[in-house]
Design a protein around this motif. Structure first.
Motif, short mmCIF file in Angstrom:
data_model
loop_
_atom_site.label_atom_id
_atom_site.label_comp_id
_atom_site.label_asym_id
_atom_site.label_seq_id
_atom_site.Cartn_x
_atom_site.Cartn_y
_atom_site.Cartn_z
N MET A 180 0.84 -1.19 0.00
CA MET A 180 0.00 0.00 0.00
C MET A 180 0.87 1.24 0.00
SD MET A 180 -1.22 -0.26 3.93
CE MET A 180 -1.14 -2.04 3.77
N TYR A 181 0.41 2.27 -0.67
CA TYR A 181 1.19 3.49 -0.80
C TYR A 181 0.85 4.46 0.34
CZ TYR A 181 2.91 2.13 -5.39
OH TYR A 181 3.55 1.47 -6.41
N MET A 182 1.87 4.86 1.07
CA MET A 182 1.69 5.76 2.21
C MET A 182 1.01 7.05 1.81
SD MET A 182 4.67 7.29 4.68
CE MET A 182 4.26 8.39 6.05
N MET A 183 1.33 7.56 0.62
CA MET A 183 0.77 8.84 0.19
C MET A 183 -0.75 8.80 0.06
SD MET A 183 3.48 10.38 -2.59
CE MET A 183 2.41 11.79 -2.89
N ASN A 184 -1.31 7.61 -0.10
CA ASN A 184 -2.76 7.47 -0.26
C ASN A 184 -3.51 7.38 1.06
OD1 ASN A 184 -2.26 7.39 -3.00
ND2 ASN A 184 -2.36 5.18 -3.14
N LEU A 185 -2.77 7.26 2.17
CA LEU A 185 -3.39 7.05 3.47
C LEU A 185 -3.65 8.36 4.20
CD1 LEU A 185 -1.15 4.12 4.78
CD2 LEU A 185 -3.35 3.93 3.59
N LYS A 192 -0.44 0.48 10.67
CA LYS A 192 0.80 0.08 11.34
C LYS A 192 0.57 -0.85 12.54
CE LYS A 192 1.45 4.07 14.41
NZ LYS A 192 2.39 5.12 14.83
N LYS A 193 -0.69 -1.12 12.84
CA LYS A 193 -0.98 -2.14 13.86
C LYS A 193 -0.63 -3.54 13.36
CE LYS A 193 -4.75 0.41 16.12
NZ LYS A 193 -6.22 0.45 16.39
N THR A 194 -0.69 -3.70 12.04
CA THR A 194 -0.41 -5.01 11.45
C THR A 194 0.76 -4.99 10.46
OG1 THR A 194 -2.09 -4.60 9.76
CG2 THR A 194 -2.77 -5.84 11.70
N VAL A 195 1.04 -3.82 9.90
CA VAL A 195 2.14 -3.70 8.94
C VAL A 195 3.35 -3.08 9.64
CG1 VAL A 195 2.93 -2.58 6.82
CG2 VAL A 195 0.60 -3.48 6.97
N THR A 196 4.46 -3.81 9.65
CA THR A 196 5.65 -3.34 10.36
C THR A 196 6.82 -3.04 9.41
OG1 THR A 196 6.39 -5.63 10.67
CG2 THR A 196 5.04 -4.66 12.42
N THR A 197 6.56 -3.10 8.12
CA THR A 197 7.62 -2.93 7.12
C THR A 197 7.32 -1.76 6.20
OG1 THR A 197 8.05 -5.32 7.13
CG2 THR A 197 8.90 -4.06 5.26
N VAL A 198 8.31 -0.89 6.04
CA VAL A 198 8.20 0.21 5.10
C VAL A 198 9.25 0.01 4.01
CG1 VAL A 198 9.76 1.68 6.48
CG2 VAL A 198 8.20 2.73 4.82
N LEU A 199 8.87 0.30 2.77
CA LEU A 199 9.78 0.20 1.63
C LEU A 199 10.05 1.61 1.12
CD1 LEU A 199 9.58 -2.34 -1.30
CD2 LEU A 199 10.23 0.03 -1.66
N LEU A 200 11.33 1.99 1.10
CA LEU A 200 11.73 3.32 0.63
C LEU A 200 12.48 3.20 -0.70
CD1 LEU A 200 11.99 6.39 1.19
CD2 LEU A 200 14.16 5.88 2.35
N PRO A 201 11.85 3.58 -1.81
CA PRO A 201 12.57 3.57 -3.10
C PRO A 201 13.55 4.74 -3.16
CG PRO A 201 10.16 3.59 -3.38
CD PRO A 201 10.45 3.99 -1.98
N ILE A 205 2.49 -8.13 -2.62
CA ILE A 205 2.56 -8.13 -1.15
C ILE A 205 2.16 -6.78 -0.57
CG2 ILE A 205 4.26 -9.99 -0.96
CD1 ILE A 205 6.41 -7.79 -0.65
N GLY A 206 1.34 -6.04 -1.30
CA GLY A 206 0.98 -4.69 -0.87
C GLY A 206 0.29 -4.61 0.47
N GLU A 207 -0.36 -5.67 0.87
CA GLU A 207 -1.04 -5.66 2.17
C GLU A 207 -0.07 -5.81 3.33
OE1 GLU A 207 -0.50 -9.94 1.25
OE2 GLU A 207 -0.99 -8.14 0.11
N LYS A 208 1.19 -6.16 3.04
CA LYS A 208 2.18 -6.39 4.09
C LYS A 208 3.26 -5.33 4.16
CE LYS A 208 1.81 -11.45 3.75
NZ LYS A 208 2.59 -12.70 3.48
N VAL A 209 3.28 -4.44 3.17
CA VAL A 209 4.35 -3.45 3.07
C VAL A 209 3.78 -2.05 2.83
CG1 VAL A 209 6.39 -2.74 1.77
CG2 VAL A 209 5.97 -5.17 2.16
N ILE A 263 4.54 1.45 1.33
CA ILE A 263 5.47 2.00 0.35
C ILE A 263 5.57 3.50 0.54
CG2 ILE A 263 5.94 2.31 -2.10
CD1 ILE A 263 4.27 -0.32 -2.51
N ALA A 264 6.76 3.94 0.89
CA ALA A 264 7.00 5.36 1.15
C ALA A 264 7.23 6.13 -0.15
CB ALA A 264 8.21 5.51 2.07
N PRO A 265 7.03 7.44 -0.15
CA PRO A 265 7.40 8.24 -1.32
C PRO A 265 8.89 8.10 -1.59
CG PRO A 265 6.02 9.50 0.19
CD PRO A 265 6.39 8.24 0.91
N GLU A 266 9.27 8.10 -2.87
CA GLU A 266 10.66 7.83 -3.24
C GLU A 266 11.58 9.02 -2.98
OE1 GLU A 266 9.75 8.98 -7.88
OE2 GLU A 266 9.43 6.95 -7.18
N VAL A 267 12.84 8.72 -2.88
CA VAL A 267 13.91 9.73 -2.83
C VAL A 267 14.51 9.79 -4.23
CG1 VAL A 267 16.13 10.39 -1.84
CG2 VAL A 267 14.41 9.26 -0.40
#
Length: 238
Positions: free
Chosen positions: A1-6, A15-24, A55-59, A61-65
């Motif tokens: 899931m994309y953080m920007m959409n939340l 974040k109660k169930t998702v503990t992983t963030v992906l930073l592009p 695996i979008g329900e488990k990660v 996704i942060a805005p990219e750098v």
């Protein structure tokens, strides 16, 4: 899931169930006369898009750098070079904030070779905070498997150009280039060495790139990336 959409409320629930963030993490720089300046942004973005479907329900996704460090290619037009010190500090501060927000696992999905040294120090500092960190440098981590599909890898070479063509054939034109190799020892540094090493801003057999090869690369590497992410989660669960 994309953080920007939340929304903030949704973020708190997720974040109660998702503990992983992906930073592009990417880079704006020259990739020869044939590839988009945003190649190192486009490729991580596409990998992430495909990972989100799997695996979008488990990660989260942060805005990219989009900017990084590129000493070697700084002499070329279109390269936006951020100092290693500023880049390292910035990425560390981002990771630290995700840790403060309760995310204990972070994936740094890097698309640019010049970022690797800086990210090595960032990873150690984030680990010292208590985070579990996975760094992905796709062209390094999966090199052996890449060579089974594209034989002429390099900066803006056959592998990168094929991956770009698989995204959108308007972003690259391999007919403009051929095969550029360099015998320069990369362990020796001198002023503006990038203009000698890369010559026209690329390395490898970019002229042999195709969208079909790019699609094969995405499909192959996605499976290997999923294995690495599962390893991260396995360690985090201990």
């Amino acid at each position: 899931m994309y953080m920007m959409n939340l929304t903030a409320k949704q973020f708190t629930e997720v974040k109660k169930t998702v503990t992983t963030v992906l930073l592009p993490i990417g880079m704006m720089e020259t990739h020869g006369p044939h590839c988009s300046l945003g190649t190192d942004v486009w490729i991580p973005r596409e990998f992430v898009r495909r990972l989100d479907l799997l695996i979008g329900e488990k990660v989260m996704i942060a805005p990219e750098v989009p900017y990084g460090h590129s000493w070697g290619l700084a002499p070329f037009d279109g390269t936006i070079d951020i100092s290693a010190e500023a880049f390292s500090a910035y990425v560390y501060e981002i990771g630290k904030e995700f840790h403060r927000n309760g995310l204990k696992n972070i994936i740094l999905f890097n698309g640019h070779g010049g970022n690797i040294a800086s990210l090595t120090s960032v990873v150690e500092k984030l680990a010292d905070l208590g985070m579990n960190v996975l760094t992905i440098n796709w062209w390094v981590d999966y090199r052996e498997q890449i060579l089974e599909i594209t034989k002429g890898p390099g900066h803006g070479g056959e592998d990168e150009t094929s991956l770009i063509l698989a995204i959108d054939e308007k972003l690259a034109n391999p007919s403009l280039v051929g095969n550029h190799e360099s015998k320069l020892n990369p362990k020796i540094k001198f002023e503006k060495m990038g203009t000698v090493l890369f010559k026209d801003g690329y390395l490898g057999d970019a002229g042999s790139a195709t969208a079909e090869k790019g699609e094969k690369l995405y499909e192959m590497m996605l499976q290997l990336i999923l294995v690495d992410i599962e390893d991260l989660w396995r360690i985090a669960a201990k």
